[in-house]
Scaffold this active site. Structure first.
Site, PDB file in Angstrom:
ATOM      1  CE  LYS A 114      28.456  50.243 -14.706  1.00 30.17           C
ATOM      2  NZ  LYS A 114      29.870  50.199 -14.732  1.00 30.17           N
ATOM      3  CE  LYS A 196      30.524  50.134  -7.529  1.00 33.84           C
ATOM      4  NZ  LYS A 196      31.214  49.238  -8.457  1.00 33.84           N
ATOM      5  CE  LYS A 199      37.187  52.209 -12.320  1.00 38.89           C
ATOM      6  NZ  LYS A 199      36.500  51.697 -13.485  1.00 38.89           N
TER       7      LYS A 199
HETATM    8  P1  ATP Z   1      32.119  51.993 -12.530  1.00 39.98           P
HETATM    9  O1  ATP Z   1      31.594  52.826 -11.419  1.00 39.98           O
HETATM   10  O2  ATP Z   1      32.515  52.748 -13.739  1.00 39.98           O
HETATM   11  O3  ATP Z   1      31.271  50.796 -12.797  1.00 39.98           O
HETATM   12  P2  ATP Z   1      33.894  50.844 -10.604  1.00 39.98           P
HETATM   13  O4  ATP Z   1      34.354  51.953  -9.703  1.00 39.98           O
HETATM   14  O5  ATP Z   1      32.891  49.887 -10.071  1.00 39.98           O
HETATM   15  O6  ATP Z   1      33.479  51.426 -12.011  1.00 39.98           O
HETATM   16  P3  ATP Z   1      35.487  48.703 -11.776  1.00 39.98           P
HETATM   17  O7  ATP Z   1      36.502  48.874 -12.838  1.00 39.98           O
HETATM   18  O8  ATP Z   1      34.164  48.132 -12.162  1.00 39.98           O
HETATM   19  O9  ATP Z   1      35.220  50.080 -11.021  1.00 39.98           O
HETATM   20  O10 ATP Z   1      36.110  47.861 -10.590  1.00 39.98           O
HETATM   21  C1  ATP Z   1      37.483  47.595 -10.411  1.00 39.98           C
HETATM   22  C2  ATP Z   1      37.708  46.861  -9.109  1.00 39.98           C
HETATM   23  O11 ATP Z   1      37.413  47.718  -8.006  1.00 39.98           O
HETATM   24  C3  ATP Z   1      36.818  45.636  -8.919  1.00 39.98           C
HETATM   25  O12 ATP Z   1      37.571  44.634  -8.264  1.00 39.98           O
HETATM   26  C4  ATP Z   1      35.711  46.127  -8.033  1.00 39.98           C
HETATM   27  O13 ATP Z   1      35.141  45.089  -7.265  1.00 39.98           O
HETATM   28  C5  ATP Z   1      36.455  47.095  -7.144  1.00 39.98           C
HETATM   29  N1  ATP Z   1      35.571  48.158  -6.637  1.00 39.98           N
HETATM   30  C6  ATP Z   1      34.873  49.042  -7.374  1.00 39.98           C
HETATM   31  N2  ATP Z   1      34.195  49.908  -6.583  1.00 39.98           N
HETATM   32  C7  ATP Z   1      34.492  49.542  -5.309  1.00 39.98           C
HETATM   33  C8  ATP Z   1      34.088  50.052  -4.023  1.00 39.98           C
HETATM   34  N3  ATP Z   1      33.277  51.080  -3.922  1.00 39.98           N
HETATM   35  N4  ATP Z   1      34.581  49.451  -2.926  1.00 39.98           N
HETATM   36  C9  ATP Z   1      35.436  48.397  -3.029  1.00 39.98           C
HETATM   37  N5  ATP Z   1      35.841  47.875  -4.201  1.00 39.98           N
HETATM   38  C10 ATP Z   1      35.384  48.427  -5.335  1.00 39.98           C
END
Ligand code: ATP
Ligand code: LTN
Length: 333
Positions: A114, A196, A199
């Protein structure tokens, strides 16, 4: 009868809830909710480590709460609330900051990623983010934390902080375990299957929002990046196909081997469409329920109000104990 164990988990209200968040976290919350006491939070305090537009954030927090419920979370039996509505989280976070080392936080890969992405705003909140997450979990004497694999390092730090505190003051915190699914733990971007699914990806074709309509879902899967081998197999080096197999597995509950057998001899085009279809079928009822619920402001308000009251009451018990242990004078009111 044995008391039910406790689950805590949360998603930050940034971007939109993706298929990665769904398979890594939300779907498992739904599957586990009947067997545990569950507390699910929209972790808004965490989201401001990256600059947010206030009006958009406020709206998005409600959208996320509504998506939890639309995905099947029972907001009446479980506690569903906004993190900022229970001041206990920020309070415990401060105390735990004093039991966490700079060295530990500097090793966190999410912090490194980040900070590279937001070079102009490497704030202290981004650095101490995992301490707030530890406070979230420890306040409820949580036994199990269902998350994707990217949160494993944060969970280990949470356990270290809890053990450190317990070693000094006696058994104050339950030491939590992670619940990380086998196949959905790390869903990759459809456009770059070596990174990964996120979002906050500026390329909308890289992720599926759980609110995408069927046409959009099918279009994104059609465009999904694969390889030029033409063989549906689950092995290293085939990240695009592996990802599609994991998605299909995560939704249907079949193992990757079963998926490979089911599609043996088929072309990538057919496979992509089959994955698109199971995803679209899974998400359609969620989208429909969301459209319905989102209009019902009074109901949503009842859920998050009751949730916050219950969350505050439970978490304040732990916080009061912590304050007494570290030596603060009892509050006179
Ligand atoms: P950002 O991309 O903004 O960092 P993010 O998509 O990683 O956000 P978070 O709010 O950080 O989302 O994560 C929420 C939940 O979703 C956490 O339990 C995280 O481990 C899970 N998660 C996030 N991305 C993935 C992915 N690509 N595959 C599986 N689980 C995920
Ligand atoms: N850091 C998590 C979100 C999160 C969380 C939590 C998850 C904040 N507090 C407590 C589980 C338990 C993330 O996914 N980025």
């Amino acid at each position: 009868m044995e008391e039910k164990k406790t689950i805590f988990s949360g998603i930050q209200p940034t971007g939109c809830i993706t298929l990665g968040n769904y398979l890594g976290a939300l779907k498992n919350w739904v599957d586990l909710q009947n067997d545990y006491n569950c507390i699910f939070s929209v972790v808004d305090l965490h989201s401001i480590t990256v600059r947010q537009n206030p009006a958009e954030l406020r709206k998005r927090c409600m959208d996320f709460l509504c998506q939890y419920l639309a995905a099947g979370i029972n907001g009446e039996d479980n506690i569903v609330f906004f993190q900022s509505h229970a001041s206990t989280h920020a309070e415990l976070s401060w105390i735990l900051n004093c039991f966490t080392y700079m060295g530990e936080l500097s090793r966190m890969t999410q912090f490194k990623d980040k900070s590279a992405k937001h070079e102009d705003n490497i704030n202290a909140g981004l650095f101490t983010y995992p301490v707030l997450m530890a406070a979230d979990i420890l306040l409820y004497q949580t036994d199990l934390v269902p998350v994707g694999v990217d949160q494993k390092q944060h969970l280990e730090l949470c356990r270290d902080i809890a053990n450190r505190f317990n070693n000094i003051y006696g058994d104050v915190f339950t030491i939590p375990e992670g619940f990380i699914p086998k196949e959905g733990a790390r869903i990759m971007s459809l456009q770059d299957p070596t990174s990964k699914m996120s979002k906050s990806d500026p390329n909308v074709n890289g992720f599926i929002s759980i609110l995408d309509d069927t046409d959009t879902i099918m279009r994104k899967f059609k465009k999904a990046v694969t390889d030029s081998e033409g063989e549906i197999a689950y092995r290293e080096g085939k990240s695009g196909i592996n990802n599609l197999i994991n998605i299909y597995s995560g939704i249907t509950g079949k193992t990757p081997d079963e998926v490979v057998a089911e599609f043996a001899g088929k072309g990538y085009g057919d496979f992509k469409m089959a994955v698109g279809e199971v995803v679209a079928d899974e998400l359609k009822p969620i989208r429909e329920k969301y459209d319905d619920l989102r209009k019902n402001k009074d109901y949503l308000e009842t859920i998050y109000k009751t949730g916050a009251e219950r969350a505050y009451r439970i978490s304040n018990k732990t916080l009061s104990k912590v304050k007494r242990k570290v030596g603060f004078v009892d509050r006179p009111f």
